[in-house]
Design a protein around this motif. Structure first.
Motif, PDB file in Angstrom:
ATOM      1  N   GLU A   1       9.281   5.517  10.719  1.00 31.54           N
ATOM      2  CA  GLU A   1       9.829   5.538   9.365  1.00 31.54           C
ATOM      3  C   GLU A   1      11.328   5.775   9.505  1.00 31.54           C
ATOM      4  N   VAL A   2      12.130   4.969   8.838  1.00 34.16           N
ATOM      5  CA  VAL A   2      13.587   5.057   8.964  1.00 34.16           C
ATOM      6  C   VAL A   2      14.155   5.585   7.653  1.00 34.16           C
TER       7      VAL A   2
ATOM      8  N   ASP B   1       2.783  -2.832  15.122  1.00 36.30           N
ATOM      9  CA  ASP B   1       3.816  -3.212  14.162  1.00 36.30           C
ATOM     10  C   ASP B   1       3.320  -2.970  12.750  1.00 36.30           C
ATOM     11  N   SER B   2       3.056  -1.729  12.494  1.00 36.91           N
ATOM     12  CA  SER B   2       2.594  -1.312  11.173  1.00 36.91           C
ATOM     13  C   SER B   2       3.313  -0.017  10.830  1.00 36.91           C
ATOM     14  N   TYR B   3       3.431   0.212   9.561  1.00 37.23           N
ATOM     15  CA  TYR B   3       4.179   1.375   9.081  1.00 37.23           C
ATOM     16  C   TYR B   3       3.203   2.373   8.481  1.00 37.23           C
ATOM     17  N   ILE B   4       3.291   3.612   8.901  1.00 33.71           N
ATOM     18  CA  ILE B   4       2.524   4.714   8.310  1.00 33.71           C
ATOM     19  C   ILE B   4       3.534   5.763   7.884  1.00 33.71           C
ATOM     20  N   PRO B   5       3.494   6.188   6.606  1.00 40.42           N
ATOM     21  CA  PRO B   5       4.460   7.203   6.151  1.00 40.42           C
ATOM     22  C   PRO B   5       4.299   8.508   6.935  1.00 40.42           C
ATOM     23  N   PHE B   6       5.408   9.056   7.356  1.00 42.66           N
ATOM     24  CA  PHE B   6       5.394  10.239   8.213  1.00 42.66           C
ATOM     25  C   PHE B   6       4.860  11.474   7.489  1.00 42.66           C
TER      26      PHE B   6
ATOM     27  N   ARG C   1      -9.727   3.215  16.936  1.00 43.96           N
ATOM     28  CA  ARG C   1     -11.003   2.573  17.269  1.00 43.96           C
ATOM     29  C   ARG C   1     -10.792   1.093  17.598  1.00 43.96           C
ATOM     30  N   ASN C   2      -9.996   0.394  16.804  1.00 45.79           N
ATOM     31  CA  ASN C   2      -9.780  -1.036  17.024  1.00 45.79           C
ATOM     32  C   ASN C   2      -8.961  -1.342  18.275  1.00 45.79           C
ATOM     33  N   ASN C   3      -8.114  -0.402  18.692  1.00 47.53           N
ATOM     34  CA  ASN C   3      -7.261  -0.623  19.863  1.00 47.53           C
ATOM     35  C   ASN C   3      -7.717   0.151  21.091  1.00 47.53           C
ATOM     36  N   ASN C   4      -8.875   0.798  21.005  1.00 49.75           N
ATOM     37  CA  ASN C   4      -9.429   1.576  22.112  1.00 49.75           C
ATOM     38  C   ASN C   4      -8.414   2.614  22.605  1.00 49.75           C
ATOM     39  N   ALA C   5      -7.839   3.339  21.663  1.00 53.42           N
ATOM     40  CA  ALA C   5      -6.805   4.337  21.981  1.00 53.42           C
ATOM     41  C   ALA C   5      -7.347   5.741  21.752  1.00 53.42           C
ATOM     42  N   GLN C   6      -6.887   6.672  22.562  1.00 57.16           N
ATOM     43  CA  GLN C   6      -7.295   8.062  22.431  1.00 57.16           C
ATOM     44  C   GLN C   6      -6.337   8.863  21.550  1.00 57.16           C
ATOM     45  N   PHE C   7      -5.086   8.411  21.454  1.00 58.94           N
ATOM     46  CA  PHE C   7      -4.085   9.129  20.670  1.00 58.94           C
ATOM     47  C   PHE C   7      -3.208   8.140  19.910  1.00 58.94           C
ATOM     48  N   ALA C   8      -2.601   8.632  18.832  1.00 52.82           N
ATOM     49  CA  ALA C   8      -1.669   7.828  18.038  1.00 52.82           C
ATOM     50  C   ALA C   8      -0.456   8.691  17.709  1.00 52.82           C
ATOM     51  N   ILE C   9       0.718   8.088  17.773  1.00 52.93           N
ATOM     52  CA  ILE C   9       1.956   8.801  17.459  1.00 52.93           C
ATOM     53  C   ILE C   9       2.625   8.120  16.280  1.00 52.93           C
ATOM     54  N   VAL C  10       2.927   8.942  15.267  1.00 53.03           N
ATOM     55  CA  VAL C  10       3.620   8.468  14.068  1.00 53.03           C
ATOM     56  C   VAL C  10       5.036   9.038  14.123  1.00 53.03           C
ATOM     57  N   PRO C  11       6.061   8.192  14.273  1.00 56.57           N
ATOM     58  CA  PRO C  11       7.439   8.676  14.390  1.00 56.57           C
ATOM     59  C   PRO C  11       8.247   8.533  13.091  1.00 56.57           C
TER      60      PRO C  11
ATOM     61  N   VAL D   1      14.867  12.657  15.482  1.00 63.20           N
ATOM     62  CA  VAL D   1      13.643  11.928  15.787  1.00 63.20           C
ATOM     63  C   VAL D   1      12.486  12.916  15.704  1.00 63.20           C
ATOM     64  N   SER D   2      11.523  12.622  14.834  1.00 64.93           N
ATOM     65  CA  SER D   2      10.346  13.462  14.661  1.00 64.93           C
ATOM     66  C   SER D   2       9.109  12.686  15.079  1.00 64.93           C
ATOM     67  N   LEU D   3       8.189  13.370  15.743  1.00 63.84           N
ATOM     68  CA  LEU D   3       6.946  12.752  16.196  1.00 63.84           C
ATOM     69  C   LEU D   3       5.754  13.600  15.775  1.00 63.84           C
ATOM     70  N   LYS D   4       4.705  12.933  15.309  1.00 61.86           N
ATOM     71  CA  LYS D   4       3.425  13.575  15.053  1.00 61.86           C
ATOM     72  C   LYS D   4       2.385  12.870  15.906  1.00 61.86           C
ATOM     73  N   MET D   5       1.603  13.645  16.634  1.00 62.39           N
ATOM     74  CA  MET D   5       0.573  13.068  17.487  1.00 62.39           C
ATOM     75  C   MET D   5      -0.800  13.402  16.925  1.00 62.39           C
ATOM     76  N   PHE D   6      -1.651  12.370  16.843  1.00 66.59           N
ATOM     77  CA  PHE D   6      -3.004  12.505  16.324  1.00 66.59           C
ATOM     78  C   PHE D   6      -3.992  12.067  17.394  1.00 66.59           C
ATOM     79  N   ASP D   7      -5.173  12.693  17.412  1.00 64.04           N
ATOM     80  CA  ASP D   7      -6.215  12.217  18.310  1.00 64.04           C
ATOM     81  C   ASP D   7      -6.992  11.102  17.633  1.00 64.04           C
ATOM     82  N   SER D   8      -7.965  10.545  18.323  1.00 67.68           N
ATOM     83  CA  SER D   8      -8.686   9.393  17.792  1.00 67.68           C
ATOM     84  C   SER D   8      -9.580   9.760  16.608  1.00 67.68           C
ATOM     85  N   ALA D   9      -9.797  11.043  16.368  1.00 69.89           N
ATOM     86  CA  ALA D   9     -10.573  11.491  15.210  1.00 69.89           C
ATOM     87  C   ALA D   9      -9.687  11.695  13.980  1.00 69.89           C
TER      88      ALA D   9
END
Length: 185
Positions: free
Chosen positions: A45-46, A81-86, A99-109, A129-137
């Motif tokens: 998010e910019v 290439d998708s935007y999620i509000p921080f 689930r769709n990308n077979n990922a264990q973690f996701a980072i929203v910057p 620069v702020s980062l939030k890390m989420f697990d697959s749940a």
């Protein structure tokens, strides 16, 4: 009597080798699982929301992430290439993307620009620069930020360099948090 000892020794050797081989196979399976960690990175998010600075921000952010992940061969960076509000992250969408990308973690910057200066005289472009890390749940695991002006006291430099420094600093802060709490992997 010698044959009895020889037979007993050979049976014990075969049993122990079989047990060691199965234990090795189990350990190799868990090590293989650890090597295949996929981490999703969303477009940051910019702020301020100006179209002209979004593409250079994305390219500088992903350049810094790929340089940093180059050192960690066990992890694989997946760019979304998708935007999620921080500030209002939806756990359901995080779960679906993981689930769709077979990922264990996701980072929203989030990348926030601000200018240091007086009135119309601007001395430098700085970012937070702020980062939030989420697990697959969809549960938030960590959150960190890095202010290039306060941490590095940079006065001169381009915005792209500030983004790279801020991204690397935020990733280092997140790694320090994980090593202190030992709750990662």
């Amino acid at each position: 009597m010698k044959n009895f000892y020889l037979l007993t020794f050979s049976l014990l050797t075969i049993i122990s080798l079989t047990a060691c081989q199965s234990a090795y196979a189990q350990n190799a399976k868990t090590l293989k699982d650890l090597k295949g960690i996929n981490i999703l990175y969303f477009n940051p998010e910019v702020f301020p929301d100006i179209e002209e600075i979004k593409d250079p921000t994305y390219s500088a952010f992903y350049a810094a992430v790929s340089e940093k992940n180059h050192h960690f061969r066990n992890y694989k960076m997946l760019r979304v290439d998708s935007y999620i509000p921080f500030d209002s992250v939806d756990a359901e969408s995080i779960m679906e993307f993981c689930r769709n990308n077979n990922a264990q973690f996701a980072i929203v910057p989030k990348v926030k620009y601000f200018k240091v200066g007086f009135g119309k005289y601007i001395f430098s472009n700085q970012v937070i620069v702020s980062l939030k890390m989420f697990d697959s749940a969809g549960k938030m695991v960590a959150q960190t930020d890095y202010d290039t002006f306060k941490k590095n006291a940079r006065i001169l430099g381009s915005a792209e360099n500030s983004i790279k420094i801020g991204t690397e600093g935020a990733m280092n802060n997140m790694a320090k948090d994980f090593s202190k709490s030992k709750r990662f992997f």
